[in-house]
Enzyme design. Structure first.
Site, PDB file in Angstrom:
ATOM      1  N   ASP A  36      -7.498  -1.750   6.441  1.00  0.00           N
ATOM      2  CA  ASP A  36      -7.314  -0.593   7.325  1.00  0.00           C
ATOM      3  C   ASP A  36      -7.224   0.734   6.558  1.00  0.00           C
ATOM      4  OD1 ASP A  36      -4.803  -1.770   6.353  1.00  0.00           O
ATOM      5  OD2 ASP A  36      -3.900  -0.018   7.303  1.00  0.00           O
ATOM      6  N   THR A  63       0.815   0.266   6.842  1.00  0.00           N
ATOM      7  CA  THR A  63       0.842  -0.688   5.735  1.00  0.00           C
ATOM      8  C   THR A  63       0.912  -2.087   6.328  1.00  0.00           C
ATOM      9  OG1 THR A  63       2.037  -1.371   3.744  1.00  0.00           O
ATOM     10  CG2 THR A  63       3.368  -0.516   5.545  1.00  0.00           C
ATOM     11  N   GLY A  64       0.543  -3.066   5.532  1.00  0.00           N
ATOM     12  CA  GLY A  64       0.595  -4.444   6.011  1.00  0.00           C
ATOM     13  C   GLY A  64      -0.790  -5.011   6.213  1.00  0.00           C
ATOM     14  N   THR A 105       0.841  -1.205   0.000  1.00  0.00           N
ATOM     15  CA  THR A 105       0.000   0.000   0.000  1.00  0.00           C
ATOM     16  C   THR A 105       0.869   1.245   0.000  1.00  0.00           C
ATOM     17  OG1 THR A 105      -1.770  -1.053   1.205  1.00  0.00           O
ATOM     18  CG2 THR A 105      -1.528   1.302   1.570  1.00  0.00           C
ATOM     19  N   ARG A 165     -14.151  -7.578   1.243  1.00  0.00           N
ATOM     20  CA  ARG A 165     -13.232  -7.298   2.356  1.00  0.00           C
ATOM     21  C   ARG A 165     -12.678  -5.868   2.252  1.00  0.00           C
ATOM     22  NH1 ARG A 165      -7.633  -5.629   2.922  1.00  0.00           N
ATOM     23  NH2 ARG A 165      -6.847  -6.490   4.864  1.00  0.00           N
TER      24      ARG A 165
HETATM   25  C1  SD4 Z   1      -4.800  -3.829   3.570  1.00  0.00           C
HETATM   26  N1  SD4 Z   1      -3.084  -2.511   4.586  1.00  0.00           N
HETATM   27  O1  SD4 Z   1      -5.689  -3.801   2.733  1.00  0.00           O
HETATM   28  C2  SD4 Z   1      -3.561  -3.000   3.331  1.00  0.00           C
HETATM   29  C3  SD4 Z   1      -2.570  -3.815   2.555  1.00  0.00           C
HETATM   30  C4  SD4 Z   1      -1.169  -3.308   2.632  1.00  0.00           C
HETATM   31  O2  SD4 Z   1       1.057  -3.458   2.289  1.00  0.00           O
HETATM   32  O3  SD4 Z   1      -0.870  -2.326   3.206  1.00  0.00           O
HETATM   33  N2  SD4 Z   1      -0.193  -3.941   2.164  1.00  0.00           N
HETATM   34  O4  SD4 Z   1      -4.848  -4.534   4.570  1.00  0.00           O
END
Ligand code: SD4
Length: 332
Positions: free
Chosen positions: A221, A241-242, A190, A218
């Site tokens: 965050d 991120t994550g 992200t 879905r």
């Molecule tokens: C999510 N936080 O949709 C995002 C994905 C993401 O690095 O950040 N990936 O959960």
């Protein structure tokens, strides 16, 4: 007659007047304003390698318009439009049904914010999020409602065709159809961006195609104010991120900003928020990546992650560079 409420208010006031500044700051009672308009050092920080190109654009816009809000919007639009991005915008990996759905949020330091989630066919969801902020009485629009709003605002709808690389990856994934979100490995990155202008105004953006092969519907965050993004002109800004589920559980970006309000540096705040996130997600921790970046009004920044592999781009007057984030695990 002195009511209890009035009494509490006046006794709180007199006791805070007696506190030294440092104690008040540590207690989060007020944030000391050391600098005035025009005295802050502009700073733009964004997540992952694509942050370099996004920061570059954001910096140009900041120089040209002086608006940190325009800067953080235009900056992440570079990533949204990048055909090589499999993680942000319409060229991203699809969900389980083979459909790309996007999440995005934008926030200003005065608390104004807007977001869209589970939206299809929109090239620049960040611009749509800004329109939600500026043109509606709402904060968040989802799915078909968000798409209809985009149409009413004259935003073009893109054709729903997967990028050939996304198509190929999706077909391979369908062979086993096993949902195993391993974020660094799938390189699911992200873009979150936070910025400070010379007058001390802050703004932030966060935009993503979400987890690859997620369940249809879905939402992560990134479009949730307080989870994927939070900005407060009194304190600072943070973005995440994550694995979104882990970030939502701790109101991650809000937590980082509140820790800074209590006196932590951006780096300390990111580290403490990651510790909290790990604590609340112990069962999934081995396969789960999450990271935060943060800036404060003094032009300090920080970044931290659960596992190694997370990096971020920092643009200040001296240049635009990548930094590897430290992480809670994997440092030995
Ligand atoms: C999510 N936080 O949709 C995002 C994905 C993401 O690095 O950040 N990936 O959960």
């Amino acid at each position: 007659m002195t009511t209890r409420r009035k009494f509490l208010k006046s006794s709180l006031l007199s006791s805070t007047l007696l506190m030294p500044g440092a104690v008040k700051k540590a207690a989060g009672i007020f944030s000391e304003k050391k600098q005035s308009a025009g005295e802050h050092k502009p700073l733009i920080v964004s997540t992952w390698n694509h942050g370099i190109a996004a920061n570059k654009r954001a910096w140009e816009i900041l120089q040209k318009t002086g608006s940190i809000l325009d800067a953080v919007e235009e900056g992440v639009k570079v990533t949204e439009a990048d055909p090589s991005s499999r993680t942000v915008g319409l060229y991203g990996f699809p969900d389980r049904e083979g459909i790309v759905t996007l999440d995005a949020s934008i926030m200003k330091g005065d608390g104004e914010c807007g977001s869209v989630c589970f939206v299809r066919q929109i090239k620049h969801p960040i611009t749509l999020a800004r329109k939600v902020m500026e043109k509606t009485p709402h904060v968040m629009l989802a799915g078909e409602g968000a798409r209809q709003f985009a149409i009413s605002e004259g935003m073009p709808l893109e054709e729903e065709v997967l990028h050939p690389e996304s198509q190929k990856a999706y077909e391979e994934w369908l062979e086993e159809a096993e949902y195993r979100p391993i974020i660094n490995i799938e390189n699911h990155d992200t873009i979150g961006m936070v910025g400070l202008d010379a007058d001390g105004n802050l703004a932030g953006t966060c935009t993503t195609s979400g987890l690859s092969y997620k369940m249809h519907g879905r939402v992560g965050d990134s479009p949730i104010i307080g989870a994927g993004l939070y900005v407060d002109n009194e304190v600072g800004a943070a973005t995440a991120t994550g694995m979104g589920e882990t970030i939502i559980k701790v109101c991650g970006s809000f937590l980082v900003v509140e820790l800074m309000r209590q006196g932590r540096s951006p780096q300390e705040a990111c580290e403490e928020a990651i510790a909290r996130l790990i604590d609340k997600n112990l069962e999934d921790i081995e396969d789960m990546q999450a990271g935060f970046i943060a800036i404060n009004k003094d032009g300090e920044y920080g970044g931290y992650a659960v596992h190694p592999g997370f990096n971020f781009a920092v643009h200040h007057e001296g240049g635009n560079e990548m930094e590897d984030a430290k992480s809670r695990f994997g440092n030995d």
